[in-house]
Scaffold this active site. Structure first.
Site, short mmCIF file in Angstrom:
data_model
loop_
_atom_site.label_atom_id
_atom_site.label_comp_id
_atom_site.label_asym_id
_atom_site.label_seq_id
_atom_site.Cartn_x
_atom_site.Cartn_y
_atom_site.Cartn_z
N SER A 81 0.84 -1.20 0.00
CA SER A 81 0.00 0.00 0.00
C SER A 81 0.88 1.25 0.00
CB SER A 81 -0.90 0.01 1.23
OG SER A 81 -1.55 1.27 1.35
N HIS A 121 -1.46 -1.50 -4.06
CA HIS A 121 -2.70 -1.03 -3.45
C HIS A 121 -2.66 0.48 -3.31
CE1 HIS A 121 -6.43 -1.85 -1.24
NE2 HIS A 121 -6.07 -0.88 -0.42
N HIS A 163 -8.40 1.55 -4.32
CA HIS A 163 -9.38 1.41 -3.25
C HIS A 163 -9.99 2.78 -2.97
CE1 HIS A 163 -9.99 0.37 1.31
NE2 HIS A 163 -11.14 0.51 0.67
N ASP A 199 -4.78 3.70 -1.99
CA ASP A 199 -5.90 4.17 -1.18
C ASP A 199 -6.24 5.62 -1.50
OD1 ASP A 199 -6.52 1.93 0.53
OD2 ASP A 199 -4.59 2.25 1.50
N MET A 251 -8.70 8.65 -0.47
CA MET A 251 -9.56 9.05 0.64
C MET A 251 -10.00 10.50 0.46
SD MET A 251 -7.65 7.15 3.85
CE MET A 251 -6.03 7.88 3.64
N ASP A 282 -7.19 -5.87 4.37
CA ASP A 282 -6.43 -4.61 4.45
C ASP A 282 -6.50 -4.04 5.85
OD1 ASP A 282 -5.24 -2.15 4.08
OD2 ASP A 282 -6.75 -1.36 2.71
N GLY A 283 -5.32 -3.88 6.48
CA GLY A 283 -5.25 -3.19 7.76
C GLY A 283 -4.58 -3.99 8.87
N GLY A 341 -9.15 4.92 7.27
CA GLY A 341 -8.87 6.33 7.48
C GLY A 341 -7.99 6.65 8.66
N MET A 389 -12.06 5.05 -0.99
CA MET A 389 -12.72 5.33 0.29
C MET A 389 -13.34 6.72 0.19
SD MET A 389 -10.14 3.65 3.09
CE MET A 389 -8.59 3.91 2.23
N MET A 428 -12.08 -5.05 5.40
CA MET A 428 -11.26 -4.13 6.18
C MET A 428 -11.02 -4.74 7.57
SD MET A 428 -10.43 -1.65 4.26
CE MET A 428 -9.63 -0.67 5.55
#
Length: 215
Positions: A7, A32, A65, A34, A36, A174-175, A141, A67, A136
């Protein structure tokens, strides 16, 4: 074997192109990304211009991804920027099926994601529309969170549903992934594992090789 998806949210943006090339040189297939918006999640990251810029540096699969609220508004733009697949959140879409249809119409891989508080059964009606489901394992976030073990229960449900329905979607986590828990995550049947700091925190090549050895 599970695939690793570094990521870039954890990368050094001053050296982003260089670090992406290094990650790709290890044979890692996925990247990946992200996005946001500061609304669906508290943080703001980056958008289409950055993706378009780094697309020139890599032939990895861009796992974008989103978000963001109502991502259907921007599907064309992300496709043009270089996304290979787009993940949208169940919680962020007024019309999830139409949004997934829009991604598929653009010729991209479709994926749906659910937050930790969302029951996995909430996406049962779209499983036949997606190439991947992203579970997730932290609250989106926020950085530095610990892996939520309940995510693996959702993975089990998704594996059972995939078999029962005769589908072939991939399952992604993810996470909170690190060297101490990545083996357990993989052993539970996760196909794609997103890792940020565990990849970009230090020597990227050594980190990736170390994680792949565990896998």
């Amino acid at each position: 074997m599970s695939e690793l998806a570094p990521s870039i949210l954890a990368a050094d943006f001053n050296r982003l192109g260089e670090q992406i090339k290094e990650a790709g040189s290890t044979g890692t297939k996925y990247l990946h990304i992200d996005v946001m918006d500061g609304l669906f999640v508290p943080s703001i990251s980056f958008g289409m211009p950055l993706i378009e810029s780094i697309r020139k540096e890599s032939d990895m699969f861009f796992d974008v991804h989103l978000m963001i609220n109502e991502p259907a508004r921007y599907l064309n733009e992300f496709a043009k920027a270089g996304a290979d697949g787009i993940t949208v959140h169940k919680e962020a879409c007024g019309d999830l099926k139409n949004t997934l249809y829009g991604i598929n119409k653009l010729g991209l891989k479709t994926a749906v994601s659910i937050n930790p508080e969302t029951p996995v059964q909430a996406i049962e009606d779209v499983l036949d529309m997606v190439h991947m489901v992203l579970v997730m394992s932290v609250h989106p976030g926020f950085g530095g969170q610990k892996f939520i073990p309940g995510a693996l229960e959702k993975v089990k449900w998704l594996k059972d549903a995939r078999k029962e329905k005769g589908l072939d979607y991939k399952i992604e986590i993810d996470g909170g992934v690190n060297k101490s828990n990545i083996a357990e995550i993989s052993q539970n049947g996760v196909d794609i594992i997103v890792a940020g700091t565990a990849v970009f925190g230090g020597n990227i090549t050594e980190n990736i090789n170390s994680l792949k050895e565990v896998l």
